[in-house]
Motif scaffolding. Structure first.
Motif, PDB file in Angstrom:
ATOM      1  N   ALA A 160      -0.695 -21.661   3.097  1.00 43.85           N
ATOM      2  CA  ALA A 160      -0.706 -20.013   2.766  1.00 43.85           C
ATOM      3  C   ALA A 160      -0.056 -18.940   2.125  1.00 43.85           C
ATOM      4  CB  ALA A 160       0.040 -19.592   4.126  1.00 43.85           C
ATOM      5  N   HIS A 161       1.270 -19.970   1.433  1.00 43.74           N
ATOM      6  CA  HIS A 161       1.903 -19.487  -0.256  1.00 43.74           C
ATOM      7  C   HIS A 161       0.910 -19.814  -0.639  1.00 43.74           C
ATOM      8  CE1 HIS A 161       5.211 -18.442   2.347  1.00 43.74           C
ATOM      9  NE2 HIS A 161       5.359 -19.836   2.912  1.00 43.74           N
ATOM     10  N   LEU A 162      -0.078 -20.871  -0.614  1.00 43.54           N
ATOM     11  CA  LEU A 162      -0.487 -20.952  -1.775  1.00 43.54           C
ATOM     12  C   LEU A 162      -2.262 -19.964  -2.126  1.00 43.54           C
ATOM     13  CD1 LEU A 162      -1.696 -22.640  -4.628  1.00 43.54           C
ATOM     14  CD2 LEU A 162      -3.059 -23.852  -3.300  1.00 43.54           C
ATOM     15  N   LEU A 163      -3.033 -19.518  -1.144  1.00 39.15           N
ATOM     16  CA  LEU A 163      -3.400 -18.661  -0.716  1.00 39.15           C
ATOM     17  C   LEU A 163      -2.802 -17.307  -1.094  1.00 39.15           C
ATOM     18  CD1 LEU A 163      -5.463 -20.237   1.979  1.00 39.15           C
ATOM     19  CD2 LEU A 163      -6.297 -19.850   0.071  1.00 39.15           C
ATOM     20  N   GLU A 164      -1.699 -17.039  -0.638  1.00 36.39           N
ATOM     21  CA  GLU A 164      -1.294 -15.698  -1.190  1.00 36.39           C
ATOM     22  C   GLU A 164      -0.833 -15.606  -2.756  1.00 36.39           C
ATOM     23  OE1 GLU A 164       3.026 -13.127   0.083  1.00 36.39           O
ATOM     24  OE2 GLU A 164       2.165 -14.438   0.580  1.00 36.39           O
ATOM     25  N   ARG A 165      -0.527 -16.322  -3.025  1.00 39.62           N
ATOM     26  CA  ARG A 165      -0.661 -16.389  -4.601  1.00 39.62           C
ATOM     27  C   ARG A 165      -1.363 -16.617  -5.611  1.00 39.62           C
ATOM     28  NH1 ARG A 165       4.837 -20.855  -7.114  1.00 39.62           N
ATOM     29  NH2 ARG A 165       5.997 -19.752  -5.822  1.00 39.62           N
ATOM     30  N   LEU A 166      -2.907 -16.912  -4.793  1.00 36.37           N
ATOM     31  CA  LEU A 166      -3.544 -16.745  -5.314  1.00 36.37           C
ATOM     32  C   LEU A 166      -4.667 -15.303  -5.110  1.00 36.37           C
ATOM     33  CD1 LEU A 166      -5.491 -20.626  -5.327  1.00 36.37           C
ATOM     34  CD2 LEU A 166      -4.692 -19.451  -7.373  1.00 36.37           C
ATOM     35  N   THR A 167      -4.639 -15.024  -4.469  1.00 36.07           N
ATOM     36  CA  THR A 167      -5.099 -13.522  -4.368  1.00 36.07           C
ATOM     37  C   THR A 167      -4.342 -12.577  -4.624  1.00 36.07           C
ATOM     38  OG1 THR A 167      -3.967 -13.613  -2.229  1.00 36.07           O
ATOM     39  CG2 THR A 167      -6.548 -14.000  -1.623  1.00 36.07           C
ATOM     40  N   LYS A 168      -2.909 -12.986  -4.603  1.00 38.06           N
ATOM     41  CA  LYS A 168      -2.729 -11.174  -5.897  1.00 38.06           C
ATOM     42  C   LYS A 168      -2.663 -11.312  -7.438  1.00 38.06           C
ATOM     43  CE  LYS A 168       1.787 -10.868  -2.955  1.00 38.06           C
ATOM     44  NZ  LYS A 168       2.903 -11.505  -3.114  1.00 38.06           N
ATOM     45  N   ALA A 169      -3.042 -12.706  -8.038  1.00 38.25           N
ATOM     46  CA  ALA A 169      -3.591 -13.360  -8.968  1.00 38.25           C
ATOM     47  C   ALA A 169      -4.024 -12.481  -9.405  1.00 38.25           C
ATOM     48  CB  ALA A 169      -3.862 -14.743  -9.074  1.00 38.25           C
ATOM     49  N   GLU A 170      -5.942 -12.082  -8.772  1.00 33.66           N
ATOM     50  CA  GLU A 170      -7.133 -11.263  -8.775  1.00 33.66           C
ATOM     51  C   GLU A 170      -6.599 -10.209  -9.035  1.00 33.66           C
ATOM     52  OE1 GLU A 170      -9.307 -11.924  -5.096  1.00 33.66           O
ATOM     53  OE2 GLU A 170      -9.152 -14.107  -5.374  1.00 33.66           O
ATOM     54  N   GLU A 171      -7.353  -9.547  -9.904  1.00 35.51           N
ATOM     55  CA  GLU A 171      -7.548  -8.491 -10.087  1.00 35.51           C
ATOM     56  C   GLU A 171      -7.981  -7.472  -9.049  1.00 35.51           C
ATOM     57  OE1 GLU A 171      -8.258  -5.072 -13.170  1.00 35.51           O
ATOM     58  OE2 GLU A 171      -8.165  -7.353 -14.293  1.00 35.51           O
ATOM     59  N   ALA A 172      -7.849  -5.742  -8.250  1.00 35.62           N
ATOM     60  CA  ALA A 172      -8.063  -5.164  -7.969  1.00 35.62           C
ATOM     61  C   ALA A 172      -9.081  -4.551  -8.228  1.00 35.62           C
ATOM     62  CB  ALA A 172      -7.128  -4.413  -7.039  1.00 35.62           C
ATOM     63  N   THR A 173     -10.486  -4.521  -7.299  1.00 35.78           N
ATOM     64  CA  THR A 173     -11.215  -3.946  -7.682  1.00 35.78           C
ATOM     65  C   THR A 173     -11.814  -2.958  -6.997  1.00 35.78           C
ATOM     66  OG1 THR A 173     -13.476  -4.870  -5.944  1.00 35.78           O
ATOM     67  CG2 THR A 173     -13.065  -6.129  -8.769  1.00 35.78           C
ATOM     68  N   GLU A 174     -11.269  -2.363  -5.577  1.00 37.64           N
ATOM     69  CA  GLU A 174     -11.158  -1.484  -5.216  1.00 37.64           C
ATOM     70  C   GLU A 174     -10.110  -0.873  -4.733  1.00 37.64           C
ATOM     71  OE1 GLU A 174     -13.854  -2.845  -2.039  1.00 37.64           O
ATOM     72  OE2 GLU A 174     -15.699  -1.999  -2.798  1.00 37.64           O
ATOM     73  N   TYR A 175      -9.833   0.464  -4.562  1.00 32.55           N
ATOM     74  CA  TYR A 175      -8.502   1.381  -3.910  1.00 32.55           C
ATOM     75  C   TYR A 175      -9.535   2.054  -2.853  1.00 32.55           C
ATOM     76  CZ  TYR A 175      -9.635   5.001  -6.412  1.00 32.55           C
ATOM     77  OH  TYR A 175      -9.756   6.702  -7.408  1.00 32.55           O
ATOM     78  N   PRO A 176      -8.535   2.421  -1.970  1.00 30.73           N
ATOM     79  CA  PRO A 176      -9.243   3.830  -0.830  1.00 30.73           C
ATOM     80  C   PRO A 176      -8.873   5.163  -1.189  1.00 30.73           C
ATOM     81  CG  PRO A 176      -6.573   2.706  -1.137  1.00 30.73           C
ATOM     82  CD  PRO A 176      -7.255   1.997  -1.981  1.00 30.73           C
TER      83      PRO A 176
END
Length: 133
Positions: A91-107
């Motif tokens: 879970a911590h590894l996946l959290e780090r990997l998803t934080k590293a991805e740049e956001a492509t959308e916002y509300p």
């Protein structure tokens, strides 16, 4: 016969077979780790590691509740090991990997729908948006 061959060679059936084999091997690995390292530690603390001999009798009928107690303790130990040594680190590894991805959308500030970062107007409510930073 060709239908049966297609059924056997379908991707999800092969993936399921691989998952079952890997799951069985992983289960054996976790069980052996618990048996070799964790259960002796529990025996050091609790004094016993096998409660199979515990039982009581009512009208000559023997109820070996120790078998259940041993299985329950084994289950709790295995579940704890899986959670702390596998689930949390992954879970911590996946959290780090998803934080590293740049956001492509916002509300959208008006309708709160997800819109692309570089959009100049919301596609849902047509609100004009500030220029992207």
């Amino acid at each position: 016969m060709s239908g049966f061959k297609q059924f056997l060679l379908r991707g999800n059936l092969v993936q399921l077979a691989v998952a079952v084999v890997i799951g069985a091997a992983f289960g054996a690995l976790v069980t052996s780790f618990v048996t070799a390292f964790i259960t002796p530690l529990v025996a050091l603390i609790g004094g016993k590691q096998d409660y199979n001999g515990l039982s009581f009798s009512i009208n000559g009928t023997r109820f070996p509740y120790g078998v259940f107690v041993t299985a329950l303790i084994s289950f709790l130990i295995v579940a704890t090991v899986v959670y702390f040594f596998i689930v949390l680190p992954v879970a911590h590894l996946l959290e780090r990997l998803t934080k590293a991805e740049e956001a492509t959308e916002y509300p959208c500030p008006e309708c709160l729908s997800d819109i692309p970062i570089h959009a100049r107007r919301c596609k849902f409510c047509t609100t004009e948006l500030p220029a992207p930073v």
